[in-house]
Scaffold this motif. Structure first.
Motif, PDB file in Angstrom:
ATOM      1  N   ASP A 136      38.104  18.066 -11.258  1.00  0.00           N
ATOM      2  CA  ASP A 136      39.123  17.170 -10.703  1.00  0.00           C
ATOM      3  C   ASP A 136      38.555  16.509  -9.441  1.00  0.00           C
ATOM      4  O   ASP A 136      38.524  17.100  -8.367  1.00  0.00           O
ATOM      5  CB  ASP A 136      40.383  17.981 -10.369  1.00  0.00           C
ATOM      6  CG  ASP A 136      41.506  17.110  -9.811  1.00  0.00           C
ATOM      7  OD1 ASP A 136      41.257  15.921  -9.516  1.00  0.00           O
ATOM      8  OD2 ASP A 136      42.629  17.624  -9.657  1.00  0.00           O
ATOM      9  N   LEU A 140      40.561  16.181  -6.267  1.00  0.00           N
ATOM     10  CA  LEU A 140      40.687  17.395  -5.459  1.00  0.00           C
ATOM     11  C   LEU A 140      39.377  17.732  -4.743  1.00  0.00           C
ATOM     12  O   LEU A 140      39.376  18.172  -3.591  1.00  0.00           O
ATOM     13  CB  LEU A 140      41.097  18.571  -6.367  1.00  0.00           C
ATOM     14  CG  LEU A 140      41.209  19.960  -5.738  1.00  0.00           C
ATOM     15  CD1 LEU A 140      42.317  20.009  -4.686  1.00  0.00           C
ATOM     16  CD2 LEU A 140      41.467  21.020  -6.817  1.00  0.00           C
ATOM     17  N   TYR A 141      38.248  17.525  -5.458  1.00  0.00           N
ATOM     18  CA  TYR A 141      36.958  18.002  -4.965  1.00  0.00           C
ATOM     19  C   TYR A 141      35.951  16.872  -4.750  1.00  0.00           C
ATOM     20  O   TYR A 141      35.915  15.898  -5.507  1.00  0.00           O
ATOM     21  CB  TYR A 141      36.340  18.972  -5.980  1.00  0.00           C
ATOM     22  CG  TYR A 141      37.051  20.285  -6.143  1.00  0.00           C
ATOM     23  CD1 TYR A 141      37.154  21.198  -5.090  1.00  0.00           C
ATOM     24  CD2 TYR A 141      37.596  20.645  -7.385  1.00  0.00           C
ATOM     25  CE1 TYR A 141      37.787  22.420  -5.265  1.00  0.00           C
ATOM     26  CE2 TYR A 141      38.227  21.870  -7.559  1.00  0.00           C
ATOM     27  CZ  TYR A 141      38.311  22.758  -6.495  1.00  0.00           C
ATOM     28  OH  TYR A 141      38.936  23.973  -6.679  1.00  0.00           O
ATOM     29  N   ASN A 149      39.892  23.697 -11.117  1.00  0.00           N
ATOM     30  CA  ASN A 149      40.857  22.643 -10.772  1.00  0.00           C
ATOM     31  C   ASN A 149      42.234  23.198 -10.409  1.00  0.00           C
ATOM     32  O   ASN A 149      43.021  22.524  -9.746  1.00  0.00           O
ATOM     33  CB  ASN A 149      41.012  21.664 -11.944  1.00  0.00           C
ATOM     34  CG  ASN A 149      39.717  20.922 -12.246  1.00  0.00           C
ATOM     35  OD1 ASN A 149      38.874  20.759 -11.360  1.00  0.00           O
ATOM     36  ND2 ASN A 149      39.547  20.473 -13.482  1.00  0.00           N
ATOM     37  N   ARG A 186      39.595  15.224   0.191  1.00  0.00           N
ATOM     38  CA  ARG A 186      38.997  16.049  -0.873  1.00  0.00           C
ATOM     39  C   ARG A 186      38.247  17.244  -0.282  1.00  0.00           C
ATOM     40  O   ARG A 186      37.670  17.166   0.795  1.00  0.00           O
ATOM     41  CB  ARG A 186      38.033  15.195  -1.704  1.00  0.00           C
ATOM     42  CG  ARG A 186      38.730  14.098  -2.490  1.00  0.00           C
ATOM     43  CD  ARG A 186      37.825  13.528  -3.553  1.00  0.00           C
ATOM     44  NE  ARG A 186      36.604  12.925  -3.004  1.00  0.00           N
ATOM     45  CZ  ARG A 186      35.518  12.635  -3.739  1.00  0.00           C
ATOM     46  NH1 ARG A 186      35.498  12.899  -5.031  1.00  0.00           N
ATOM     47  NH2 ARG A 186      34.462  12.087  -3.179  1.00  0.00           N
TER      48      ARG A 186
END
Length: 292
Positions: A32, A35-36, A116, A4
């Protein structure tokens, strides 16, 4: 699943007169998280956002998000400029000039969801007497307005309009000598805006042809105009036709030298900064990557 990305939200709690309470909770609902990997920090004083962003770059944070207005964005972007760290924007200011130009939603949740997509572009930056700007720098009337607005307790577009109306009846045009890429101009001007992006904020376009990716700055000289033409000037601003006004002259350039007869404020992305009689301005092509 890949690693991430570290994302730091730097939040200006007072920008634009908008409350930021509960911001972290709202982000966690829309970001998201596959993703993060998010972190959050509040600014406590002028210059704090720049310090936090500088540390984030040193700590290899991939994305730093400015949660605030053009002043907050400027502090953070100045720290990220010329690095691999990417800027994100959640527009919470009074004018939101850069965000509006880049098409970043003013709605907070929509702006978070936009992060995102992880779509980004690299933009130019300007520098004036050593200070970076990403949207607009200006001298004359608009610098006086930013000075008055910065010292007023009323924030947001209404506060800005109040500052404009207070200044406009008494402000006198001043003499300037400009050198733009080697060409000399002597002008009496009401104000001079040096535009990287076309608009101040609130969809007021002072330099409609300006682009953040063309390697140029647009020097927008507004000449003295009769007060009765103000409604027409305002019409031009909001209809992207300022360049068609007989009182507006726009000259693109890469290196700009301005001499004025006085020491006073210059606005740098809307924030007033005290500067001397000589202003040296240049464009730095493709230095800042922004999520948009």
């Amino acid at each position: 699943m890949g690693k991430r990305k570290r994302i730091l939200f730097i939040i200006n709690p007072i920008s634009g007169g908008k409350k930021k309470r509960g911001f972290e909770k709202r982000v966690m609902e829309d970001l998201d998280l596959a993703l993060y990997d998010p972190e959050f920090v509040l600014t406590g004083h002028i210059g704090h956002a720049n310090e936090l962003a500088t540390k984030a770059v040193a700590d290899d944070v991939e994305v730093v998000v400015a949660v605030g207005g053009d002043g907050t964005i400027n502090e953070i972007a100045s720290a990220l400029n010329g690095t691999d760290t990417i800027l994100g924007i959640i527009p919470e200011g009074s004018g939101n000039g850069l965000a509006l130009y880049l098409g970043i939603p003013l709605n907070e949740r929509a702006a978070v969801k936009r992060l995102n997509r992880f779509e980004h572009m690299t933009i130019d930056s300007g520098v004036i007497n050593g200070l970076f700007f990403f949207n607009m720098a200006g001298i004359g009337f608009d610098a006086s307005v930013s000075d008055r607005f910065a010292n007023d307790s009323l924030r947001g577009p209404i506060g800005y309009l109040k500052a404009v109306l207070t200044e406009i009846s008494t402000y006198k045009p001043k003499q300037y000598v400009l050198d733009i890429d080697g060409d000399r101009f002597e002008r009496e001007a009401f104000m001079i805006s040096v535009a990287n992006s076309p608009q101040y904020g609130n969809n007021a376009y002072v330099a409609p042809q300006a682009s953040v990716t063309d390697g140029l700055l647009d020097v927008c000289i507004v000449h003295k105009f009769p007060l009765y033409t103000i409604p027409m000037m305002v019409f031009h601003l909001f209809n992207k036709t300022a360049d068609q006004s007989e009182y507006v002259e726009i000259i693109p350039g890469r290196r700009i030298h301005i001499e004025r007869t006085y020491i006073g404020s210059v606005h740098v992305d809307g924030e007033p900064k005290a500067m001397g009689k000589v202003l040296d301005i240049a464009v730095n092509p493709s230095t800042l990557t922004i999520l948009c």
